[in-house]
Scaffold this motif. Structure first.
Motif, PDB file in Angstrom:
ATOM      1  N   LYS A 113       0.829  -1.198   0.000  1.00 18.32           N
ATOM      2  CA  LYS A 113       0.000   0.000   0.000  1.00 18.32           C
ATOM      3  C   LYS A 113       0.866   1.250   0.000  1.00 18.32           C
ATOM      4  O   LYS A 113       2.077   1.183   0.198  1.00 18.32           O
ATOM      5  N   ALA A 114       0.203   2.357  -0.230  1.00 15.05           N
ATOM      6  CA  ALA A 114       0.879   3.650  -0.276  1.00 15.05           C
ATOM      7  C   ALA A 114       0.731   4.359   1.067  1.00 15.05           C
ATOM      8  O   ALA A 114      -0.292   4.244   1.739  1.00 15.05           O
ATOM      9  N   ALA A 115       1.767   5.092   1.428  1.00 12.98           N
ATOM     10  CA  ALA A 115       1.742   5.937   2.625  1.00 12.98           C
ATOM     11  C   ALA A 115       1.893   7.386   2.180  1.00 12.98           C
ATOM     12  O   ALA A 115       2.677   7.686   1.278  1.00 12.98           O
ATOM     13  N   MET A 116       1.111   8.266   2.818  1.00 11.88           N
ATOM     14  CA  MET A 116       1.135   9.680   2.500  1.00 11.88           C
ATOM     15  C   MET A 116       1.309  10.491   3.776  1.00 11.88           C
ATOM     16  O   MET A 116       1.116   9.984   4.871  1.00 11.88           O
ATOM     17  N   ARG A 117       1.617  11.753   3.608  1.00 12.92           N
ATOM     18  CA  ARG A 117       1.769  12.675   4.738  1.00 12.92           C
ATOM     19  C   ARG A 117       0.421  12.879   5.425  1.00 12.92           C
ATOM     20  O   ARG A 117      -0.581  13.181   4.778  1.00 12.92           O
ATOM     21  N   ASN A 118       0.401  12.719   6.733  1.00 18.24           N
ATOM     22  CA  ASN A 118      -0.820  12.931   7.508  1.00 18.24           C
ATOM     23  C   ASN A 118      -1.356  14.340   7.302  1.00 18.24           C
ATOM     24  O   ASN A 118      -0.591  15.294   7.207  1.00 18.24           O
ATOM     25  N   GLY A 119      -2.674  14.456   7.228  1.00 17.99           N
ATOM     26  CA  GLY A 119      -3.320  15.759   7.168  1.00 17.99           C
ATOM     27  C   GLY A 119      -3.530  16.326   5.777  1.00 17.99           C
ATOM     28  O   GLY A 119      -4.309  17.241   5.599  1.00 17.99           O
ATOM     29  N   GLU A 120      -2.837  15.782   4.786  1.00 20.69           N
ATOM     30  CA  GLU A 120      -2.988  16.282   3.410  1.00 20.69           C
ATOM     31  C   GLU A 120      -4.172  15.563   2.763  1.00 20.69           C
ATOM     32  O   GLU A 120      -4.023  14.725   1.875  1.00 20.69           O
TER      33      GLU A 120
END
Length: 148
Positions: free
Chosen positions: A120-127
């Motif tokens: 899976k993909a991880a992204m910056r929290n809150g964006e």
């Protein structure tokens, strides 16, 4: 009555601004027409889901992926400081990073029942606008894989 109409119009106008990216990830990607991606495990580069996910995000954003190398915890630090937009890897379903990053839906699952690994993909929290874009692309890829 007039006040209710004005309030309704203001609320509708505000809806276009949701979800928001406080750090401006989606706006930056739209403006620069590029986003940065790193693989948490270089061995997954050959996984067809990875390439399909990146191509689907490119299609949805009109931006090109710019690949970066890196490893381990340093990638999550780069996500946090905004120098990376996306980290793709195989992570434990109950990852200790879940409080620090936003994970997209799994593209595939491997490992054991006791310790499942999810690609899976991880992204910056809150964006949140960027997160929604990646989540929608991930779901589309997952659906394609189930139909094959």
């Amino acid at each position: 009555m007039r006040g209710v109409i004005v309030l309704a119009m203001l609320l509708l106008a505000a809806c276009d601004m949701l979800p928001r990216d406080p750090a401006g990830t989606s706006n930056r990607i739209a403006h620069k027409r590029t986003f940065t991606v790193a693989l948490a495990d270089p061995a997954i580069d050959a996984a067809p889901e990875v390439q399909r996910l990146v191509h689907e995000i490119e299609r949805r954003t009109g931006a090109k992926a710019h690949w970066r190398s890196g490893a381990g915890e340093g990638l999550f630090q780069q996500l946090d400081d905004g120098t990376l937009d996306l980290v793709i890897g195989r992570f434990l379903a109950e990852s200790p990073w879940a409080m620090d990053v936003a994970f997209g839906p799994p593209l595939s699952k491997t490992g054991t029942k006791a310790a499942p690994l999810e690609l899976k993909a991880a992204m910056r929290n809150g964006e949140n606008r960027w997160i929604m874009t990646v989540e929608r692309a991930s779901r589309a890829i997952s659906q394609e894989a189930r139909e094959e």
